[in-house]
Design an enzyme around this catalytic site. Structure first.
Site, PDB file in Angstrom:
ATOM      1  N   ASP A 342       0.821  -1.213   0.000  1.00  0.00           N
ATOM      2  CA  ASP A 342       0.000   0.000   0.000  1.00  0.00           C
ATOM      3  C   ASP A 342       0.852   1.259   0.000  1.00  0.00           C
ATOM      4  O   ASP A 342       2.023   1.237   0.387  1.00  0.00           O
ATOM      5  CB  ASP A 342      -0.902   0.016   1.234  1.00  0.00           C
ATOM      6  N   GLU A 343       0.233   2.337  -0.443  1.00  0.00           N
ATOM      7  CA  GLU A 343       0.783   3.691  -0.280  1.00  0.00           C
ATOM      8  C   GLU A 343       2.252   3.837  -0.657  1.00  0.00           C
ATOM      9  O   GLU A 343       3.059   4.285   0.147  1.00  0.00           O
ATOM     10  CB  GLU A 343       0.624   4.142   1.190  1.00  0.00           C
ATOM     11  N   VAL A 344       2.587   3.474  -1.875  1.00  0.00           N
ATOM     12  CA  VAL A 344       3.966   3.669  -2.312  1.00  0.00           C
ATOM     13  C   VAL A 344       4.114   5.091  -2.861  1.00  0.00           C
ATOM     14  O   VAL A 344       3.407   5.487  -3.783  1.00  0.00           O
ATOM     15  CB  VAL A 344       4.363   2.632  -3.382  1.00  0.00           C
TER      16      VAL A 344
ATOM     17  N   ASN B  20      -1.509   4.070   5.682  1.00  0.00           N
ATOM     18  CA  ASN B  20      -2.858   3.626   5.632  1.00  0.00           C
ATOM     19  C   ASN B  20      -3.922   4.537   6.221  1.00  0.00           C
ATOM     20  O   ASN B  20      -4.044   4.635   7.430  1.00  0.00           O
ATOM     21  CB  ASN B  20      -2.876   2.357   6.503  1.00  0.00           C
TER      22      ASN B  20
END
Lengths: 548, 548
Positions: A342-344, B20
């Site tokens: 996630d969230e790169v 996140n």
């Protein structure tokens, strides 16, 4: 219907005037009434409870293996569970042990609970998995109650249910009503995510929450064990990762023995432990112990001294990952590992001239999602070679990475409409999925927010029946920015219990009033079992929390 | 400036990527840096800390009465405080006690802290009051440190401050920097409201929070002891009130011995105990044990069976109140009692024909506020006759009740503009006031809400200097709908610490970054002292919370 005298007395919610300052909040104050299902939580699939009740005595009541059971005294998982539930029902220090020999046994007592594992392989010494049979049938009748389950996993749930049926009558005598319960989970994957990176969670806290998960029939502990902030996992292969990356190399790490203990403690309660090692982002703490793992960021033509995501263009990165995930595959017995994804943030990659060159060579143009996919693809191949399946956060799917057919896509983003669209899209592509978006329990607000968690349903999206079947469950997440040993347990419980019922009980179990009544009693039961589960509203428990 | 090696190491806040889901929240993540004021909280009025540091040994360091002190060994308040702070600084189980006789005393050690009560009357055996002198001067220099205070109350605060100056150097050796501190509170009334009616709070919880209040230099425990939901106060005169009105007549009551213990425990920490017995509203639980105290509500021409506020038209009501508050005036030594007076709902009064008749006789027209004032007026006269002053919630002022000049008006309603107008209006009328509106800590939200509490200032309203002087302080309130022994302490601390600094330190102490740095260390110190104070943000404490 049935007698729940003690439980009835246990809670009285006063209507009264609302006080001071909450005028704008408390639209309708909840009023407690006994549910016909007493304190059962999560509600079993089929429940019949009669008015007939039996007494249980601590001196003579026994939980025993049924003669025909495929699990006998050598099944320590069950033997431990018998002791645990005996203690929950009767307390560990027994009153009146001195009179046990004199006591005339009353023929109307319930004298035992027989536990009967019906399939030839009880799985007593195995690990639970996503395909484990968790069903059970419980028949409470005089003189014996019978708990039938194909596997030990169902028996564990049945023991919890039996203990939830036991109540104290007006004289304090333990009693149980005749009942027939037929039960199985609606979803196979019912998880809790805890985050031991933003704050280190002492083992004691983790175990207490595994214990509470079992009381709520959760079956997956998603251990978000490392992240940017710290790397408490002590790796045998790369000990420098925690040596350098943990908050403290001795007091704030999980040793191999710690991890083993968590896994076994969980197994004994039918809970899988799925570790998450999130890459290529969320890896700042990895970089401290592993030189050249992270991408050096540039400021103009010079390295800035800071680092970005995992460096995807070096062979050494993949050598490291192969060794690392080989270790993980042996340390964690579960068939799945969570790979994050996630969230790169692409800013650092964009700044780095070597990365730019690589992008050109690979004809990626300016699309850094292709570089991310390049990395993930190689990582997935590595993990596949360790014989593990994987879960990934939804971005990996969103970015079009090629995935094995059995990949589990973990949905966590967006508002209700967005996550429902995502669930539709993931399942339309044929992937299995699990939901977390509505269950970020780290988000707190004033009032009874459990009702919102309770109302969310992971199958509420537009799709075919086939698509709905691809939903394997969900997870309640408690991210750790604002949570540590001081406040984790009351923040998680009973709020997570709302999610537990949504994932276990039938889809039509949606009566919020009945849920309030049962959950109020369930929370007092957790308190009585030593768990500081916070209150739903003004009320009391007969035995209040004794810690502080 | 100064060395805080251990404290520096104690906390490292990682920047990293946010994880996140909190994208919309974490605008600027806090980064920990050591404050030049170390871990001092609340910040003293004048602080000079030098670079010179001294070591303290647990075997030889002593806290002693200065020769000229007006309080000697017979002052058990101070002797208890010496032991308490010695244990906080060195732990109670002593390392190396076996070597104490062999040890050569190092001439550069700090060997003692002399406590010197300078005024002839130390007030050692008295109770703190709103006019108590809480000032102190602390000089840390080799070979002795001196703590001068006119009264024991200042000495208690000075001991806390001294303990906050002590830190561990890189070898774990206890050290303290030379320092001169001159300190006194900005406001005389610095309170915490706890609510033992919506949930019963075990004595243990109350004591733990009094202990923590002392660490934060709070000096008033506002005990909102009874309300609609339950009446846990065991009255000697009217035992049926708790017999009928408590959640349980034995397990959920405060006996006279309990109350006495709370008051003495508080006194030893310089904390006043102000009980609140809120009338005429918020009294549902009173009605259970006291027949005819509450107004019978009518549905048409018949009593509906439910009851409203205290019945203001019966002489028996005032007989009861006179007896009840006479008891209260002897049980609680403080000069003030809180009489509530908030949120009176007129619906029931309006429905009752006897009340209607009385309204006519008194020429009140339709203005039920006049009836409320009638009641309150008589109540105030009763309480005045017991020689007590009183606090009341702002509605009593708003409704124009005639008040003694020394009445304290407690402001709790509205948004910022509204409460500032209220403060202006109350002080323009010449009344003293205290503020709670911005400090309702039961209201929770995601993220670092302590910053909002920190920024509110009770003197920020339009008014003359004379008006500003009428602000005697404020109170952080933790109402009990969603709070009990399971979650009270981490919800209160360190959020209430933000209020503590606002009420103690100079008005210009507003640097939120410096506050973050000091408060982070202060919260780890509370944790080390056994208090489950929750974290401000991703971080760790060298010694994490050990309970669960």
């Amino acid at each position: 219907m049935l007698k729940f005298v003690s439980l009835l007395l246990a809670l009285s919610f006063c209507q009264g005037l609302q006080h001071n300052n909450i005028d704008d909040y408390v639209a309708a104050e909840p009023v407690f009434e006994a549910s016909k299902y007493g304190s059962l939580w999560p509600l079993p699939q089929k429940v019949q409870i009669s008015e007939v009740s039996f007494k249980l005595t601590s001196s003579s009541f026994r939980i025993v293996d049924a003669k025909a059971s495929s699990a006998g005294p050598s099944c320590s998982l069950l033997q431990s569970a018998y002791r645990r539930y005996y203690e929950y029902m009767f307390g560990s220090a027994k009153k009146q042990w001195w009179s046990k020999n004199n006591r005339r046994s009353d023929p109307s007592d319930l004298s035992e609970l027989q536990v009967w594992i019906t399939s030839p392989d009880s799985e007593c010494d195995g690990y639970p998995s996503v395909t484990s049979d968790e069903s059970y049938e419980l028949t409470v009748n005089q003189p014996v109650a019978v708990l039938k389950a194909p596997k030990v996993w169902g028996a564990l749930h049945g023991l919890e249910t039996f203990s939830q049926l036991v109540f104290e009558d007006e004289y304090g005598a333990k009693s149980v009503n005749a009942a027939i319960i037929n039960d199985f989970p609606r979803f196979q994957h019912r998880g809790i995510l805890l985050d031991s990176s933003r704050h280190f969670l002492p083992i004691k806290v983790i175990l207490a929450n595994l214990e509470t998960m079992a009381m709520n029939k959760f079956n997956v502990f998603h251990w978000h064990i490392v992240d940017d902030q710290s790397f408490p996992y002590l790796s045998r292969t790369f000990p420098q990762l925690s040596e350098q990356g943990a908050y403290h190399p001795y007091t704030h790490v999980y040793t191999p023995a710690d991890v083993k203990m968590v896994i076994e403690f969980a197994r004994l309660r039918g809970i899988r432990v799925i570790p998450e090692f999130d890459t290529p982002g969320h890896t700042q703490s990895w970089g401290k112990g592993q030189k050249d793992l992270l991408t050096p960021c540039y400021s103009g033509s010079k390295p800035s001294g800071s680092f970005g995501p995992v460096n995807p263009i070096l062979n050494t990165t993949y050598d490291f990952m192969a060794q690392f995930f080989t270790e993980i595959s042996t340390v964690f017995p579960d068939g799945y590992v969570h790979l994050g994804g996630d969230e790169v943030d692409f800013t650092c990659w964009k700044s780095n001239p070597d990365i730019q060159k690589f992008m050109e060579q690979q004809h990626f143009g300016d699309d850094y999602r292709k570089l991310e996919s390049f990395y993930i693809q190689k990582l997935l191949d590595i993990v596949t070679s360790t014989k593990k399946g994987y879960l990934i956060w939804q971005e990996v799917f969103d970015n079009g990475v090629k995935l094995k057919a059995d990949t589990l896509i973990h949905v966590w983003k967006g508002n209700q409409e967005q996550y429902q669209n995502e669930m539709a899209s993931v399942t339309a592509s044929g992937y299995q999925t699990l939901l977390s978006t509505p269950w970020y329990l780290n988000r707190i607000s004033y009032g009874q927010d459990w009702q919102g968690f309770y109302k969310a349903d992971p199958q509420d999206f537009k799709g075919t029946d086939e698509q709905k079947k691809l939903v394997i469950g969900g997870e309640a997440c408690l991210w750790g920015e604002y949570v540590d040993a001081t406040n984790l347990t009351p923040r998680l419980w009973p709020r997570a219990s709302a999610v537990a019922e949504r994932l276990w009980s039938a889809k039509d179990v949606t009566d919020i009033g009945d849920a309030f009544n049962r959950l109020s009693l369930h929370r007092c039961r957790m308190v009585e079992r030593g768990i500081p589960a916070e209150p739903l509203f003004s009320s009391y428990c007969p035995r209040e929390y004794k810690g502080v």
